[in-house]
Scaffold this motif. Structure first.
Motif, PDB file in Angstrom:
ATOM      1  N   TRP A  64     -39.064  77.126  11.921  1.00 13.05           N
ATOM      2  CA  TRP A  64     -37.966  76.785  11.212  1.00 13.05           C
ATOM      3  C   TRP A  64     -37.864  74.975  10.992  1.00 13.05           C
ATOM      4  CZ3 TRP A  64     -35.347  73.245  14.312  1.00 13.05           C
ATOM      5  CH2 TRP A  64     -35.361  73.551  15.650  1.00 13.05           C
ATOM      6  N   GLU A  65     -37.242  74.673  10.056  1.00 16.65           N
ATOM      7  CA  GLU A  65     -36.819  72.916   9.827  1.00 16.65           C
ATOM      8  C   GLU A  65     -35.295  72.751   9.836  1.00 16.65           C
ATOM      9  OE1 GLU A  65     -38.485  69.500   7.054  1.00 16.65           O
ATOM     10  OE2 GLU A  65     -39.201  71.482   6.704  1.00 16.65           O
ATOM     11  N   PHE A  66     -35.111  71.719  10.461  1.00 11.18           N
ATOM     12  CA  PHE A  66     -33.477  71.395  10.414  1.00 11.18           C
ATOM     13  C   PHE A  66     -33.754  70.145   9.923  1.00 11.18           C
ATOM     14  CE2 PHE A  66     -29.774  69.198  12.007  1.00 11.18           C
ATOM     15  CZ  PHE A  66     -28.840  70.022  11.757  1.00 11.18           C
ATOM     16  N   VAL A 112     -31.679  74.183  26.632  1.00 16.13           N
ATOM     17  CA  VAL A 112     -30.926  74.563  27.781  1.00 16.13           C
ATOM     18  C   VAL A 112     -30.517  76.034  27.213  1.00 16.13           C
ATOM     19  CG1 VAL A 112     -29.097  74.489  29.317  1.00 16.13           C
ATOM     20  CG2 VAL A 112     -29.999  72.477  28.477  1.00 16.13           C
ATOM     21  N   GLY A 113     -30.973  77.181  27.929  1.00 14.97           N
ATOM     22  CA  GLY A 113     -30.877  78.547  27.498  1.00 14.97           C
ATOM     23  C   GLY A 113     -31.472  78.746  25.956  1.00 14.97           C
ATOM     24  N   ASN A 114     -30.724  79.098  24.973  1.00 10.83           N
ATOM     25  CA  ASN A 114     -31.181  79.441  23.602  1.00 10.83           C
ATOM     26  C   ASN A 114     -30.745  78.046  22.813  1.00 10.83           C
ATOM     27  OD1 ASN A 114     -32.660  81.612  24.463  1.00 10.83           O
ATOM     28  ND2 ASN A 114     -31.105  82.948  23.540  1.00 10.83           N
ATOM     29  N   THR A 115     -30.029  76.967  23.560  1.00 11.87           N
ATOM     30  CA  THR A 115     -29.474  75.929  22.638  1.00 11.87           C
ATOM     31  C   THR A 115     -30.212  74.670  22.951  1.00 11.87           C
ATOM     32  OG1 THR A 115     -27.324  76.689  23.045  1.00 11.87           O
ATOM     33  CG2 THR A 115     -27.353  74.801  22.220  1.00 11.87           C
ATOM     34  N   MET A 116     -30.663  74.087  21.688  1.00  8.87           N
ATOM     35  CA  MET A 116     -31.558  72.632  21.606  1.00  8.87           C
ATOM     36  C   MET A 116     -30.395  71.711  21.282  1.00  8.87           C
ATOM     37  SD  MET A 116     -34.660  71.643  19.031  1.00  8.87           S
ATOM     38  CE  MET A 116     -35.664  72.973  19.783  1.00  8.87           C
ATOM     39  N   TYR A 117     -30.702  70.540  21.830  1.00  7.80           N
ATOM     40  CA  TYR A 117     -30.026  69.305  21.778  1.00  7.80           C
ATOM     41  C   TYR A 117     -30.757  68.227  21.067  1.00  7.80           C
ATOM     42  CZ  TYR A 117     -26.614  71.956  24.627  1.00  7.80           C
ATOM     43  OH  TYR A 117     -25.964  73.142  25.055  1.00  7.80           O
ATOM     44  N   VAL A 118     -30.416  67.904  20.079  1.00 10.13           N
ATOM     45  CA  VAL A 118     -30.984  66.632  19.366  1.00 10.13           C
ATOM     46  C   VAL A 118     -30.091  65.435  18.796  1.00 10.13           C
ATOM     47  CG1 VAL A 118     -32.658  68.361  18.542  1.00 10.13           C
ATOM     48  CG2 VAL A 118     -30.724  67.727  17.199  1.00 10.13           C
ATOM     49  N   THR A 119     -30.662  64.520  18.600  1.00  8.67           N
ATOM     50  CA  THR A 119     -29.810  63.504  17.945  1.00  8.67           C
ATOM     51  C   THR A 119     -30.397  63.011  16.585  1.00  8.67           C
ATOM     52  OG1 THR A 119     -31.142  61.646  18.989  1.00  8.67           O
ATOM     53  CG2 THR A 119     -29.152  62.366  20.086  1.00  8.67           C
ATOM     54  N   SER A 120     -29.509  62.487  15.633  1.00  8.76           N
ATOM     55  CA  SER A 120     -29.947  62.193  14.445  1.00  8.76           C
ATOM     56  C   SER A 120     -30.282  60.670  14.027  1.00  8.76           C
ATOM     57  CB  SER A 120     -28.816  62.635  13.164  1.00  8.76           C
ATOM     58  OG  SER A 120     -27.808  61.805  13.532  1.00  8.76           O
ATOM     59  N   ASP A 168     -25.709  61.156  15.585  1.00  9.87           N
ATOM     60  CA  ASP A 168     -24.970  62.264  15.712  1.00  9.87           C
ATOM     61  C   ASP A 168     -25.940  63.262  16.851  1.00  9.87           C
ATOM     62  OD1 ASP A 168     -23.030  61.498  13.849  1.00  9.87           O
ATOM     63  OD2 ASP A 168     -23.621  62.927  12.537  1.00  9.87           O
ATOM     64  N   LEU A 169     -24.987  63.656  17.502  1.00  5.16           N
ATOM     65  CA  LEU A 169     -25.462  64.795  18.590  1.00  5.16           C
ATOM     66  C   LEU A 169     -25.314  66.008  17.875  1.00  5.16           C
ATOM     67  CD1 LEU A 169     -26.652  65.640  21.403  1.00  5.16           C
ATOM     68  CD2 LEU A 169     -24.124  65.386  22.081  1.00  5.16           C
ATOM     69  N   ILE A 170     -26.334  66.813  17.925  1.00  2.78           N
ATOM     70  CA  ILE A 170     -26.287  68.129  17.159  1.00  2.78           C
ATOM     71  C   ILE A 170     -26.825  69.380  18.055  1.00  2.78           C
ATOM     72  CG2 ILE A 170     -26.948  69.409  15.124  1.00  2.78           C
ATOM     73  CD1 ILE A 170     -27.662  66.643  13.814  1.00  2.78           C
ATOM     74  N   SER A 177     -33.886  79.708  15.967  1.00  2.00           N
ATOM     75  CA  SER A 177     -33.684  79.686  14.432  1.00  2.00           C
ATOM     76  C   SER A 177     -33.438  78.269  13.665  1.00  2.00           C
ATOM     77  CB  SER A 177     -32.538  80.779  14.112  1.00  2.00           C
ATOM     78  OG  SER A 177     -31.172  80.295  14.395  1.00  2.00           O
ATOM     79  N   GLY A 178     -32.927  77.347  14.352  1.00  2.00           N
ATOM     80  CA  GLY A 178     -32.835  76.144  13.981  1.00  2.00           C
ATOM     81  C   GLY A 178     -31.489  75.709  13.416  1.00  2.00           C
ATOM     82  N   GLU A 179     -30.388  77.180  13.504  1.00  3.50           N
ATOM     83  CA  GLU A 179     -29.304  76.949  13.128  1.00  3.50           C
ATOM     84  C   GLU A 179     -28.225  75.981  13.782  1.00  3.50           C
ATOM     85  OE1 GLU A 179     -25.288  80.177  12.496  1.00  3.50           O
ATOM     86  OE2 GLU A 179     -27.261  80.763  13.588  1.00  3.50           O
ATOM     87  N   GLN A 180     -27.288  75.414  12.946  1.00  2.89           N
ATOM     88  CA  GLN A 180     -26.514  74.228  13.546  1.00  2.89           C
ATOM     89  C   GLN A 180     -25.500  75.069  14.382  1.00  2.89           C
ATOM     90  OE1 GLN A 180     -25.435  70.773  11.673  1.00  2.89           O
ATOM     91  NE2 GLN A 180     -23.288  71.009  12.175  1.00  2.89           N
ATOM     92  N   LEU A 181     -25.188  74.568  15.473  1.00  2.00           N
ATOM     93  CA  LEU A 181     -23.839  75.389  16.101  1.00  2.00           C
ATOM     94  C   LEU A 181     -22.839  74.614  16.154  1.00  2.00           C
ATOM     95  CD1 LEU A 181     -26.020  76.724  19.327  1.00  2.00           C
ATOM     96  CD2 LEU A 181     -25.286  77.829  17.210  1.00  2.00           C
ATOM     97  N   TRP A 182     -23.032  73.144  16.508  1.00  3.41           N
ATOM     98  CA  TRP A 182     -22.048  72.256  16.186  1.00  3.41           C
ATOM     99  C   TRP A 182     -22.526  70.745  16.214  1.00  3.41           C
ATOM    100  CZ3 TRP A 182     -22.905  68.879  20.235  1.00  3.41           C
ATOM    101  CH2 TRP A 182     -23.008  69.099  21.431  1.00  3.41           C
ATOM    102  N   ARG A 183     -21.663  69.884  15.904  1.00  2.00           N
ATOM    103  CA  ARG A 183     -22.260  68.549  15.770  1.00  2.00           C
ATOM    104  C   ARG A 183     -21.124  67.486  16.114  1.00  2.00           C
ATOM    105  NH1 ARG A 183     -25.654  66.980  10.715  1.00  2.00           N
ATOM    106  NH2 ARG A 183     -26.003  64.802  10.933  1.00  2.00           N
ATOM    107  N   PHE A 184     -21.517  66.407  16.998  1.00  2.00           N
ATOM    108  CA  PHE A 184     -20.618  65.564  17.412  1.00  2.00           C
ATOM    109  C   PHE A 184     -21.099  64.222  16.785  1.00  2.00           C
ATOM    110  CE2 PHE A 184     -20.426  61.695  20.184  1.00  2.00           C
ATOM    111  CZ  PHE A 184     -18.753  61.602  20.385  1.00  2.00           C
ATOM    112  N   SER A 185     -20.242  63.473  16.059  1.00  2.00           N
ATOM    113  CA  SER A 185     -20.480  62.175  15.551  1.00  2.00           C
ATOM    114  C   SER A 185     -20.052  61.059  16.369  1.00  2.00           C
ATOM    115  CB  SER A 185     -19.917  62.185  13.891  1.00  2.00           C
ATOM    116  OG  SER A 185     -20.106  60.966  13.460  1.00  2.00           O
ATOM    117  N   SER A 186     -20.888  60.202  16.597  1.00  2.00           N
ATOM    118  CA  SER A 186     -20.484  58.753  17.389  1.00  2.00           C
ATOM    119  C   SER A 186     -20.018  57.615  16.451  1.00  2.00           C
ATOM    120  CB  SER A 186     -21.764  58.261  18.099  1.00  2.00           C
ATOM    121  OG  SER A 186     -22.652  57.819  17.224  1.00  2.00           O
TER     122      SER A 186
END
Length: 704
Positions: free
Chosen positions: A62-64, A82-90, A94-96, A102-111
């Motif tokens: 996948w590619e996000f 952590v578990g099945n959730t990946m945490y990345v920054t943009s 932004d924290l995503i 699958s690379g599907e976005q679950l939520w997004r926090f904008s700083s």
């Protein structure tokens, strides 16, 4: 026959036991919940589904795309899972949260609603709070606590979910510009952090701090620039009215949880290339420091460079290892350096495990400077040449070699520790390494290290800045503010460095005055935010950035009185085509056996596409980011200027697989497993300092 059978059985039992021990060691590294894979900074995965035999089948799973790409805005994040959730920054910080399978976005926090601008972020920290979990994410001058399940700020942490990193440093926060490019590390319920301080004369101090992970309250502080009464205070010759900054941990930390010690590597004091205002040995600059993680109390320190004027920061966390010494297994650490050495220290005493030489080094002739008369040599395992002469010049063509032979004669060149000079000094290696913030990979099963390094020379040329004190003249103020804070990257002539720092000539055609103000205040890409300037200083600086108007008689080397020197410009030692003028490989991947302390193999890392078109390959390139070894017998690494992501055979250094990324992978990969399937993911952020286009995607690979 019975005796032979017993011997065979015993041999099989020993082999089985060794195999079981290796599997157990690998299992302890089968998750990627921490920056660089583990608190020991091992950068190693015990997963072995992807092997030498099947890696050729690896394909994108996948590619996000983060969707907020911008020019010269690097994305260097090492994801955690952590578990099945990946945490990345943009790129825009932004924290995503993504589904790691699958690379599907679950939520997004904008700083962005709290932090104007952007900057470099290399990762985040996960804290298990017994409920939803928290992600600690730095952006600009703030550290945010975000609910790991839904992306909401954790209101009970700090000031409604964040703490201001400019506070608790003993200085008016309004006068400080500070951020955190590399995530902190957790010891129990304490979050320990370093800082990115800037590199100019007005840089903030880089003290190490610990905060309570639940409340955000300050727990302790260790002064990397010693205060009066502190150990090391007498290693500085203090001058009234001078600012003392830097000496910061910007590359991350490692932790021995059993001992309860955190290991901190620091950079140089500021200004990076001139120390006439900070004479002395300058503890705790360029040090590995062991601190009690509970209290911040110093246990020991080791200073690798004394009174640094070369920007020889210790660029990343030391990696915790075990080394056989005189028949005993010794708990140790390995500190990569920009000088191209791997320093080996006893983890609990700080004593070098190899004989270190203290040698005389050349003196500085720059007015006001007094460099230290000696420096340490042979501190560890050397991976790159130190110093340059005519035998170590480029060999890609006769023309390139002839050009380099002529150029090398122009500069002061008396070995690696020749200090910066007004005529220009050639130093090898330089601030680009050797090793950089990507660190090293440690395979604890086979006791081997893998390290990608640069082999580049640089020209350190200083330019005088006339004293202006607190002048109200706008021209003088703008010039002085620029020279002391901005010239290090953009050059005294404002021409920048095309591959890394943009030219400011003609900037008024690209940005309005208000946009320039906003970029200076908020930062952009690798440029830090300068929030400490008042409106008058900022207006004067913007005017100088636009018109470059120099006050008469104030800006020449012939000025009668000089109180500061700055770099005339950030300059690599290049041939006439812009390729490194040192002898290849310019970038390499190395395997080191810690049982023998020998380099097993060394191979070039990357190719410059323009040279490949001419049939010139195997020269390596400047590289950023880090490598990760696996239990499957592979080393994964991006980082090179050709934007390739590669898998090397750990036994031989042979490239077994490669893939052209959508943008350069100047980050540390992460390796993890979801539902029994192994993945390898890397940030394809491009930009950085190599001159390749920027990108905004995370690309995950797996077997079909």
């Amino acid at each position: 026959m019975r005796k032979f059978s017993l011997i065979l059985t015993r041999t099989i039992s020993i082999a089985w036991l060794l195999s079981a021990c290796q599997q157990e060691a690998s299992r302890s590294y089968d998750k990627w919940e921490t920056y660089r894979g583990s608190k020991e900074a091992a950068q190693y995965s015990g997963l072995s589904q992807i092997t030498r035999e099947n890696v050729h089948l690896l394909e994108p799973a996948w590619e996000f795309h983060t969707g907020d790409n911008g020019p010269r805005t690097p994305m260097e994040c090492n994801p955690i899972v952590v578990g099945n959730t990946m945490y990345v920054t943009s790129p825009k910080l932004d924290l995503i949260a993504l589904h790691a399978g699958s690379g599907e976005q679950l939520w997004r926090f904008s700083s962005s609603s709290f932090n104007e601008g952007s900057g470099v972020n290399r990762g985040v920290t996960y804290f298990d709070d017994g409920a939803d979990g928290r992600i600690f994410m730095p952006a600009g001058p703030y550290l945010f606590a975000v609910n790991a399940k839904n992306g909401a700020l954790v209101a009970e942490f700090g000031q409604k979910g964040k703490i201001d990193l400019r506070e608790n440093l003993g200085t008016d926060p309004a006068k400080l510009s500070i951020s955190l490019s590399t995530p902190g590390i957790l010891f129990g319920e304490l979050l320990i952090i370093g800082s990115a301080t800037g590199e100019g004369y007005n840089a903030s101090p880089g003290h190490v701090r610990a905060y309570h992970a639940r409340t955000g309250e300050l727990a302790w502080i260790f002064h990397t620039i010693p205060q009066e009464g502190d150990f090391g205070h007498d290693t500085w010759e203090w001058m009234e009215g001078e600012n003392y900054g830097g000496t910061n941990n910007w590359g991350g930390m490692s932790l021995d949880e059993e001992k309860g010690w955190v290991f901190v590597a620091t950079g140089s004091p500021t200004y990076d290339f001139y120390g006439g205002n900070r004479l002395g040995e300058n503890l705790f600059g360029n040090c590995v420091i062991a601190l009690d993680a509970r209290t911040g109390e110093r246990q020991w320190h080791y200073q690798a460079v004394t009174h640094d004027v070369w920007d020889f920061d210790l660029p990343c966390a030391p990696t915790l290892v075990t080394i056989p010494v005189e028949g005993k297994q010794v708990k140790a650490l390995v500190q990569p350096t920009k000088m191209g050495e791997l320093i080996l220290l006893d983890r609990y005493s700080g004593k070098p495990l190899l004989q270190v030489e203290e040698r005389p080094v050349p003196a500085s002739y720059v007015p006001g400077e007094r460099t230290h008369p000696t420096q340490k040599f042979n501190q560890g395992i050397r991976l790159v040449p130190q110093g340059m002469d005519s035998t170590y010049l480029t060999d890609i063509s006769e023309e390139a070699n002839a050009y380099a032979r002529n150029e090398i004669k122009k500069y002061r060149n008396e070995g690696m520790y020749t200090p910066p000079s007004i005529e220009g000094t050639l130093t090898m290696p330089a601030t680009r390494g050797g090793s950089l913030w990507g660190g090293i990979s440690y395979d604890p099963v086979h006791n081997r290290i893998y390290a990608n390094v640069n082999e580049l020379a640089m020209i350190l040329q200083l330019k005088a800045v006339a004293p202006t004190s607190e002048s109200n003249d706008e021209v003088v103020s703008g010039y002085h503010t620029y020279m002391l804070n901005c010239s290090n990257c953009h050059g005294a002539d404002r021409k920048g460095l095309a591959e890394a720092y943009p030219s400011l000539l003609g900037v008024e055609g690209r940005h309005s005055k208000e946009e320039i103000r906003r970029i200076i205040r908020g930062g952009k890409g690798v440029m830090p935010a300068f929030t400490q300037f008042d409106n008058r200083q900022l207006d004067s600086l913007v005017s100088f950035v636009i018109d470059g108007k120099i006050p008469p008689g104030k800006a020449t080397e012939q000025a009668a009185v000089v109180d500061k020197y700055v770099m005339a410009g950030f300059r690599l030692f290049l041939d006439e085509e812009g390729f490194p003028a040192s002898k290849p490989p310019w970038g390499s991947l190395n395997a080191i056996d810690l049982n023998t302390l020998k380099v097993d193999w060394k191979v070039p890392l990357g190719d410059y596409p323009a040279l490949v078109e001419r049939g010139i390959t195997g020269k390596g390139t400047q590289n950023f980011g880090g490598c990760v070894a696996t239990a499957g017998g592979l080393v994964f690494v991006g980082g090179s200027a050709d934007e390739m992501f590669r898998a090397f055979d750990t036994a031989t250094g042979e490239v077994l697989w490669s893939y052209k990324l959508p943008a350069g992978g100047y980050a540390v990969p992460a390796i993890y497993e979801v539902d029994g399937r192994q993945f390898v993911v890397i940030a394809a952020g491009g930009a950085n300092r190599i001159g390749t286009p920027s990108g905004d995607s995370f690309v995950a690979f797996a077997l079909p």
